[in-house]
Design an enzyme around this catalytic site. Structure first.
Site, PDB file in Angstrom:
ATOM      1  N   ASP A  91       0.863  -1.189   0.000  1.00 36.72           N
ATOM      2  CA  ASP A  91       0.000   0.000   0.000  1.00 36.72           C
ATOM      3  C   ASP A  91       0.897   1.236   0.000  1.00 36.72           C
ATOM      4  O   ASP A  91       1.525   1.542   1.019  1.00 36.72           O
ATOM      5  CB  ASP A  91      -0.911   0.018   1.233  1.00 36.72           C
ATOM      6  CG  ASP A  91      -2.025  -1.022   1.178  1.00 36.72           C
ATOM      7  OD1 ASP A  91      -1.912  -1.977   0.392  1.00 36.72           O
ATOM      8  OD2 ASP A  91      -2.990  -0.886   1.947  1.00 36.72           O
ATOM      9  N   LYS A 153      -6.948   3.411  -3.032  1.00 35.05           N
ATOM     10  CA  LYS A 153      -7.275   3.375  -1.600  1.00 35.05           C
ATOM     11  C   LYS A 153      -7.494   4.799  -1.100  1.00 35.05           C
ATOM     12  O   LYS A 153      -6.759   5.713  -1.452  1.00 35.05           O
ATOM     13  CB  LYS A 153      -6.143   2.691  -0.835  1.00 35.05           C
ATOM     14  CG  LYS A 153      -6.296   2.666   0.674  1.00 35.05           C
ATOM     15  CD  LYS A 153      -5.112   1.933   1.315  1.00 35.05           C
ATOM     16  CE  LYS A 153      -5.118   2.072   2.827  1.00 35.05           C
ATOM     17  NZ  LYS A 153      -3.941   1.411   3.458  1.00 35.05           N
ATOM     18  N   LYS A 182     -10.250   0.198  -2.156  1.00 38.72           N
ATOM     19  CA  LYS A 182     -10.064  -0.057  -0.724  1.00 38.72           C
ATOM     20  C   LYS A 182     -10.478   1.182   0.061  1.00 38.72           C
ATOM     21  O   LYS A 182      -9.959   2.271  -0.157  1.00 38.72           O
ATOM     22  CB  LYS A 182      -8.613  -0.423  -0.407  1.00 38.72           C
ATOM     23  CG  LYS A 182      -8.367  -0.657   1.092  1.00 38.72           C
ATOM     24  CD  LYS A 182      -6.945  -1.139   1.368  1.00 38.72           C
ATOM     25  CE  LYS A 182      -6.672  -1.247   2.869  1.00 38.72           C
ATOM     26  NZ  LYS A 182      -5.304  -1.744   3.166  1.00 38.72           N
TER      27      LYS A 182
END
Length: 217
Positions: A91, A153, A182
């Site tokens: 991430d 995300k 996400k």
């Protein structure tokens, strides 16, 4: 949508700077017990965590976290090291200043470079939605798609706010084919988790969901 469906989408997360190995082990134990998608942990714990869980749980870690303003070279090095030490998912945080400056070419180059360093592992791109305009969020949907990342995300959980329902709806309307979503930061209930998934989130970055289910057991 039942609890098992929600848990299967959770990246069970512990990223506090004061986190200890004992706490990370407990996180891994809970993730394996409740069958979450992964544990999301600081890079310094990746090697030990992978040795601890083996194939029992996917290990996710963060790159350029939480501010995103590390150089591209540093982020690429971080990514390669994390993958070598056993990370299954990465991430990364974008350089928000580059986005504000309209430097789309640099953002695109960086995401592509980190994707290459992932060596086939999953890449999620954190754009920190609370700091962006609607137009900037849409721009990032396009750039994440063009760069070939696996997920967009919302948040680090370390800025002014986390995921919102509106942001997930916006992502769902603007990401390209194959890009997943996400939601992370501030997911405080099973009802919220369910709603985020109904709106299009494929993953949920949270520690609270597992805690709630543990308390109900």
């Amino acid at each position: 949508m039942n609890k098992e469906n929600i848990l299967a989408a959770v990246d069970h997360t512990l990223l506090h700077p004061e986190s200890t190995w004992a706490q990370i082990k407990e996180l891994c134990d809970d993730a394996m017990k409740y069958h979450t998608a992964s544990v999301c942990i600081p890079p310094s714990f990746v090697k030990r965590a992978k040795e601890y869980v083996g194939d029992g749980m996917r290990i996710c870690t963060v790159i350029g976290f939480p501010n995103g303003y590390n150089t591209e070279a540093v982020k690429v090095f971080e990514t390669r090291t994390a993958v070598e030490e056993g990370a299954d998912e990465i991430d990364m945080v974008i350089n928000i200043g580059d986005l504000k400056d309209g430097n789309e070419a640099q953002i695109l180059h960086e995401i592509k470079a980190i994707k290459e360093a992932c060596a086939g592992k999953i890449l999620k791109v954190i754009i920190e939605t609370c700091l962006l305009t609607r137009e900037e969020k849409i721009t990032m949907c396009r750039l994440v798609t063009e760069a070939g990342a696996d997920y967009i995300k919302t948040s680090t959980g370390f800025s002014t706010s986390g995921a919102t329902f509106d942001d997930i709806s916006l992502f769902a309307a603007h990401v390209g084919s194959g890009v997943k979503i996400k939601a992370a930061g501030g997911i405080g209930s099973l009802e919220d988790a369910k709603r985020f998934m109904e709106l299009g989130a494929d993953r949920l970055g949270t520690s609270r969901v597992v805690k709630i289910i543990k308390e109900q057991s």
